[in-house]
Write a protein that holds these residues in place. Structure first.
Motif, PDB file in Angstrom:
ATOM      1  N   GLY A 109       0.874  -1.094  -0.100  1.00  0.00           N
ATOM      2  CA  GLY A 109      -0.013  -0.034  -0.312  1.00  0.00           C
ATOM      3  C   GLY A 109       0.862   1.124   0.243  1.00  0.00           C
ATOM      4  N   PRO A 110       0.430   2.402  -0.619  1.00  0.00           N
ATOM      5  CA  PRO A 110       1.191   3.623  -0.595  1.00  0.00           C
ATOM      6  C   PRO A 110       1.353   4.434   0.726  1.00  0.00           C
ATOM      7  CG  PRO A 110      -0.924   3.989  -1.479  1.00  0.00           C
ATOM      8  CD  PRO A 110      -0.821   2.264  -1.221  1.00  0.00           C
ATOM      9  N   VAL A 111       2.459   4.891   0.761  1.00  0.00           N
ATOM     10  CA  VAL A 111       2.702   5.714   2.003  1.00  0.00           C
ATOM     11  C   VAL A 111       3.095   7.161   1.458  1.00  0.00           C
ATOM     12  CG1 VAL A 111       4.069   6.359   4.284  1.00  0.00           C
ATOM     13  CG2 VAL A 111       3.395   4.149   3.552  1.00  0.00           C
ATOM     14  N   GLY A 112       2.152   8.084   1.487  1.00  0.00           N
ATOM     15  CA  GLY A 112       2.164   9.331   0.800  1.00  0.00           C
ATOM     16  C   GLY A 112       1.648   9.360  -0.629  1.00  0.00           C
ATOM     17  N   GLY A 113       1.772  10.490  -1.235  1.00  0.00           N
ATOM     18  CA  GLY A 113       1.176  10.470  -2.572  1.00  0.00           C
ATOM     19  C   GLY A 113       2.149  10.052  -3.819  1.00  0.00           C
ATOM     20  N   TRP A 114       1.569   9.033  -4.452  1.00  0.00           N
ATOM     21  CA  TRP A 114       2.270   8.483  -5.666  1.00  0.00           C
ATOM     22  C   TRP A 114       1.718   8.735  -7.011  1.00  0.00           C
ATOM     23  CZ3 TRP A 114       7.359   6.480  -5.897  1.00  0.00           C
ATOM     24  CH2 TRP A 114       7.795   6.138  -4.659  1.00  0.00           C
ATOM     25  N   ASP A 115       2.425   9.190  -7.950  1.00  0.00           N
ATOM     26  CA  ASP A 115       2.182   8.977  -9.312  1.00  0.00           C
ATOM     27  C   ASP A 115       2.411   7.511  -9.662  1.00  0.00           C
ATOM     28  OD1 ASP A 115       1.749   8.995 -12.079  1.00  0.00           O
ATOM     29  OD2 ASP A 115       2.906  10.664 -12.445  1.00  0.00           O
ATOM     30  N   VAL A 116       1.449   6.729 -10.008  1.00  0.00           N
ATOM     31  CA  VAL A 116       1.600   5.319  -9.869  1.00  0.00           C
ATOM     32  C   VAL A 116       2.794   4.858 -11.100  1.00  0.00           C
ATOM     33  CG1 VAL A 116       0.622   2.843 -10.032  1.00  0.00           C
ATOM     34  CG2 VAL A 116      -0.318   4.785  -8.619  1.00  0.00           C
ATOM     35  N   GLN A 117       2.413   5.960 -12.227  1.00  0.00           N
ATOM     36  CA  GLN A 117       3.232   5.593 -13.412  1.00  0.00           C
ATOM     37  C   GLN A 117       4.673   5.501 -13.248  1.00  0.00           C
ATOM     38  OE1 GLN A 117       1.312   7.050 -17.478  1.00  0.00           O
ATOM     39  NE2 GLN A 117       0.451   8.371 -15.648  1.00  0.00           N
ATOM     40  N   VAL A 142       7.658  30.177   5.571  1.00  0.00           N
ATOM     41  CA  VAL A 142       8.155  28.914   4.617  1.00  0.00           C
ATOM     42  C   VAL A 142       9.254  29.233   3.697  1.00  0.00           C
ATOM     43  CG1 VAL A 142       7.004  27.310   2.934  1.00  0.00           C
ATOM     44  CG2 VAL A 142       5.515  28.461   4.609  1.00  0.00           C
ATOM     45  N   ILE A 143      10.266  28.408   3.722  1.00  0.00           N
ATOM     46  CA  ILE A 143      11.227  28.393   2.612  1.00  0.00           C
ATOM     47  C   ILE A 143      11.258  27.360   1.865  1.00  0.00           C
ATOM     48  CG2 ILE A 143      13.823  28.541   2.567  1.00  0.00           C
ATOM     49  CD1 ILE A 143      12.889  31.079   3.487  1.00  0.00           C
ATOM     50  N   GLY A 144      11.117  27.405   0.437  1.00  0.00           N
ATOM     51  CA  GLY A 144      11.050  26.428  -0.415  1.00  0.00           C
ATOM     52  C   GLY A 144      12.365  25.956  -1.122  1.00  0.00           C
ATOM     53  N   ILE A 145      12.862  24.837  -1.354  1.00  0.00           N
ATOM     54  CA  ILE A 145      14.116  24.414  -2.307  1.00  0.00           C
ATOM     55  C   ILE A 145      13.268  24.071  -3.493  1.00  0.00           C
ATOM     56  CG2 ILE A 145      15.950  23.048  -2.324  1.00  0.00           C
ATOM     57  CD1 ILE A 145      16.063  24.948  -0.006  1.00  0.00           C
ATOM     58  N   PRO A 146      13.818  24.658  -4.569  1.00  0.00           N
ATOM     59  CA  PRO A 146      13.260  24.334  -5.744  1.00  0.00           C
ATOM     60  C   PRO A 146      13.612  23.051  -6.236  1.00  0.00           C
ATOM     61  CG  PRO A 146      14.175  26.571  -5.833  1.00  0.00           C
ATOM     62  CD  PRO A 146      14.600  26.094  -4.514  1.00  0.00           C
ATOM     63  N   ASN A 147      12.399  22.267  -6.752  1.00  0.00           N
ATOM     64  CA  ASN A 147      12.746  20.665  -6.971  1.00  0.00           C
ATOM     65  C   ASN A 147      11.865  20.359  -8.293  1.00  0.00           C
ATOM     66  OD1 ASN A 147      12.979  18.197  -6.821  1.00  0.00           O
ATOM     67  ND2 ASN A 147      11.428  17.958  -5.088  1.00  0.00           N
ATOM     68  N   ARG A 148      12.641  19.840  -9.215  1.00  0.00           N
ATOM     69  CA  ARG A 148      11.868  19.279 -10.327  1.00  0.00           C
ATOM     70  C   ARG A 148      11.456  17.843 -10.057  1.00  0.00           C
ATOM     71  NH1 ARG A 148      16.571  20.946 -14.874  1.00  0.00           N
ATOM     72  NH2 ARG A 148      16.229  23.261 -14.654  1.00  0.00           N
ATOM     73  N   TYR A 149      10.301  17.494 -10.693  1.00  0.00           N
ATOM     74  CA  TYR A 149       9.791  16.031 -10.706  1.00  0.00           C
ATOM     75  C   TYR A 149       9.589  15.721  -9.482  1.00  0.00           C
ATOM     76  CZ  TYR A 149      12.587  17.101 -14.817  1.00  0.00           C
ATOM     77  OH  TYR A 149      13.252  17.842 -15.784  1.00  0.00           O
ATOM     78  N   MET A 150       9.086  16.390  -8.295  1.00  0.00           N
ATOM     79  CA  MET A 150       8.331  16.022  -7.002  1.00  0.00           C
ATOM     80  C   MET A 150       7.695  14.696  -6.954  1.00  0.00           C
ATOM     81  SD  MET A 150       6.599  18.491  -4.077  1.00  0.00           S
ATOM     82  CE  MET A 150       7.569  19.873  -4.632  1.00  0.00           C
ATOM     83  N   HIS A 151       7.988  14.024  -6.129  1.00  0.00           N
ATOM     84  CA  HIS A 151       7.597  12.846  -5.774  1.00  0.00           C
ATOM     85  C   HIS A 151       7.559  11.668  -7.089  1.00  0.00           C
ATOM     86  CE1 HIS A 151       4.473  13.519  -1.943  1.00  0.00           C
ATOM     87  NE2 HIS A 151       5.570  14.033  -2.167  1.00  0.00           N
ATOM     88  N   SER A 152       8.953  11.647  -7.393  1.00  0.00           N
ATOM     89  CA  SER A 152       9.271  10.690  -8.172  1.00  0.00           C
ATOM     90  C   SER A 152      10.777  10.309  -8.060  1.00  0.00           C
ATOM     91  CB  SER A 152       9.308  11.474  -9.569  1.00  0.00           C
ATOM     92  OG  SER A 152      10.551  12.239  -9.944  1.00  0.00           O
ATOM     93  N   PRO A 153      11.159   9.194  -8.817  1.00  0.00           N
ATOM     94  CA  PRO A 153      12.594   8.564  -8.526  1.00  0.00           C
ATOM     95  C   PRO A 153      13.703   9.490  -9.009  1.00  0.00           C
ATOM     96  CG  PRO A 153      11.147   7.196  -9.762  1.00  0.00           C
ATOM     97  CD  PRO A 153      10.248   8.482  -9.667  1.00  0.00           C
ATOM     98  N   VAL A 154      13.398  10.708  -9.597  1.00  0.00           N
ATOM     99  CA  VAL A 154      14.298  11.399 -10.249  1.00  0.00           C
ATOM    100  C   VAL A 154      14.132  12.941 -10.013  1.00  0.00           C
ATOM    101  CG1 VAL A 154      14.955  10.047 -12.110  1.00  0.00           C
ATOM    102  CG2 VAL A 154      12.974  11.544 -12.476  1.00  0.00           C
ATOM    103  N   GLU A 155      13.604  13.346  -8.460  1.00  0.00           N
ATOM    104  CA  GLU A 155      13.665  14.604  -8.370  1.00  0.00           C
ATOM    105  C   GLU A 155      15.168  15.389  -8.503  1.00  0.00           C
ATOM    106  OE1 GLU A 155      10.334  14.187  -4.647  1.00  0.00           O
ATOM    107  OE2 GLU A 155      12.419  14.014  -4.096  1.00  0.00           O
ATOM    108  N   MET A 156      15.096  16.557  -8.616  1.00  0.00           N
ATOM    109  CA  MET A 156      16.104  17.351  -9.113  1.00  0.00           C
ATOM    110  C   MET A 156      16.268  18.634  -8.257  1.00  0.00           C
ATOM    111  SD  MET A 156      17.948  18.231 -12.960  1.00  0.00           S
ATOM    112  CE  MET A 156      17.738  16.578 -13.255  1.00  0.00           C
ATOM    113  N   LEU A 196       6.285   4.590 -10.725  1.00  0.00           N
ATOM    114  CA  LEU A 196       6.568   3.184 -10.097  1.00  0.00           C
ATOM    115  C   LEU A 196       6.894   2.107 -10.855  1.00  0.00           C
ATOM    116  CD1 LEU A 196       4.324   3.065  -7.041  1.00  0.00           C
ATOM    117  CD2 LEU A 196       6.737   3.039  -6.873  1.00  0.00           C
ATOM    118  N   ILE A 197       6.299   1.929 -12.084  1.00  0.00           N
ATOM    119  CA  ILE A 197       6.608   1.181 -12.904  1.00  0.00           C
ATOM    120  C   ILE A 197       7.926   0.905 -13.527  1.00  0.00           C
ATOM    121  CG2 ILE A 197       5.745  -0.221 -15.157  1.00  0.00           C
ATOM    122  CD1 ILE A 197       2.910   0.889 -14.513  1.00  0.00           C
TER     123      ILE A 197
END
Length: 352
Positions: A85-93, A310-324, A95-96
């Motif tokens: 089961g997921p823990v947190g918000g996933w884009d299931v695509q 609130v301080i934000g760190i710029p992040n590409r592709y959040m909640h993915s395997p390739v966050e940058m 994960l494959i």
């Protein structure tokens, strides 16, 4: 960022800790913080609080959450495949086709998430977006009994960790959300102490943000800060298909984002941005038009309500395997917060 700071960041990005299973990552935080902090403590919820200073007249809390999105084993079928089961918000695509690790009492067990080969998919199947319940983790087990020798119900599962170095010093990989926020909070406290900060700075590696901002709520209640600042990732908009008209013009390497709007104390915002300008620290500004979806939401409502930012760190592709992310943004964020903490006086007023 010196070599010791780089090594700490590398440890943070290579240690697992999804919501409710943060013990390993919190041990990394404790070991590093004990080299400089006045006090390091862990509460029963699992939050690690790193305190620098003993001045009770001004307490500043810097919160970065250590938990990453993940999965948890819910069932082992007769063939030895794990259902999770997921823990947190996933884009299931995303994960494959991913390499995973199942974290057991005896250590990590490698696994993969996939589905049948494209050659075997019908035309209708190729068009369907699967749900987490349609996927499985394959650890190479022969059958259920074989899998149960190493895996138990409730074991957490994470993406295979490890950042990759990209051009221009950028880093890409899982768990940037929000290990980079933990790094900033800890380094800001250390740098503030080195600069002779008079306020007490509480850098907190909070737990369970991804399932409801839980650690921030309990740790802030205990600390009762006058000022509370959440450090989390935020969406970079410098990639194709992301609309800056909706989210603002946020770029990697251009500095941390200082948010203005809902959840943000207006005086605190002005102090942060003016301090950054005076010290030539790069920063970006973004608007927050609703309650924050990060720890700031819980911080603002703690007890009588601290001045919250609130301080934000710029992040590409959040909640993915390739966050940058860009390490330069982390360094600037730590400097900005250290400068702010050092500039505080006992009678600093944050009344809007």
């Amino acid at each position: 960022m010196n070599s010791a700071e780089e090594a700490f960041l590398d440890q943070l990005l290579n240690t697992p800790g999804t919501s409710g299973y943060e013990e390993m990552i919190q041990e990394v935080v404790r070991e590093y913080a004990e080299t400089f902090a006045d006090d390091v403590s862990t509460d029963w919820h699992g939050n690690v609080t790193v305190r620098c200073g003993t001045n009770e007249s001004r307490r500043v809390m810097l919160a970065g959450h250590c938990d990453q999105i993940g999965l948890v084993v819910k069932h082992i079928d007769d063939k030895g495949f794990l259902r999770a089961g997921p823990v947190g918000g996933w884009d299931v695509q995303t994960l494959i086709g991913q390499a995973m690790d199942v974290w057991t009492n005896s250590g990590g067990v490698p696994g993969v998430i996939a589905r049948k080969a494209i050659h075997l998919l019908s035309q209708d199947e190729r068009k369907q977006v699967p749900e987490v319940k349609d996927l499985w983790v394959d650890i190479g087990a022969n059958d259920k009994a074989d899998a149960e020798e190493v895996v138990s119900i409730g074991d957490p599962v994470t993406l295979r960790l490890g950042p990759r170095k990209m051009r221009n010093g950028f880093l890409s990989g899982p768990a940037m959300d929000d290990r980079v926020g933990v790094w900033v909070a800890i380094q800001a406290a250390r740098r503030a102490k080195e600069q002779g900060c008079e306020a007490s700075v509480f850098a907190v590696s909070t737990v369970q943000e991804e399932i409801g901002l839980r650690g921030a709520r309990t740790s802030a209640y205990r600390i009762d800060p006058h000022v509370a600042i959440a450090i989390d990732v935020t969406h970079a908009t410098d990639t194709p298909t992301v609309d800056p008209n909706e989210l603002g013009d946020i770029r990697l390497g251009a500095g941390p984002v200082v948010f203005r709007g809902a959840n943000v104390n207006s005086v605190l915002f002005e102090r942060l941005t003016s301090g950054a300008s005076e010290q030539d620290i790069p920063y970006q500004v973004a608007a927050l038009n609703r309650p924050a979806s990060n720890d700031a939401n819980a911080l603002q409502l703690t007890r009588g309500g601290p001045a919250t930012g609130v301080i934000g760190i710029p992040n590409r592709y959040m909640h993915s395997p390739v966050e940058m992310i860009s390490p330069a943004d982390l360094d600037a964020a730590a400097n900005l917060l250290a400068e702010f903490c050092t500039s505080l006086e006992s009678d600093s007023d944050f009344t809007p």
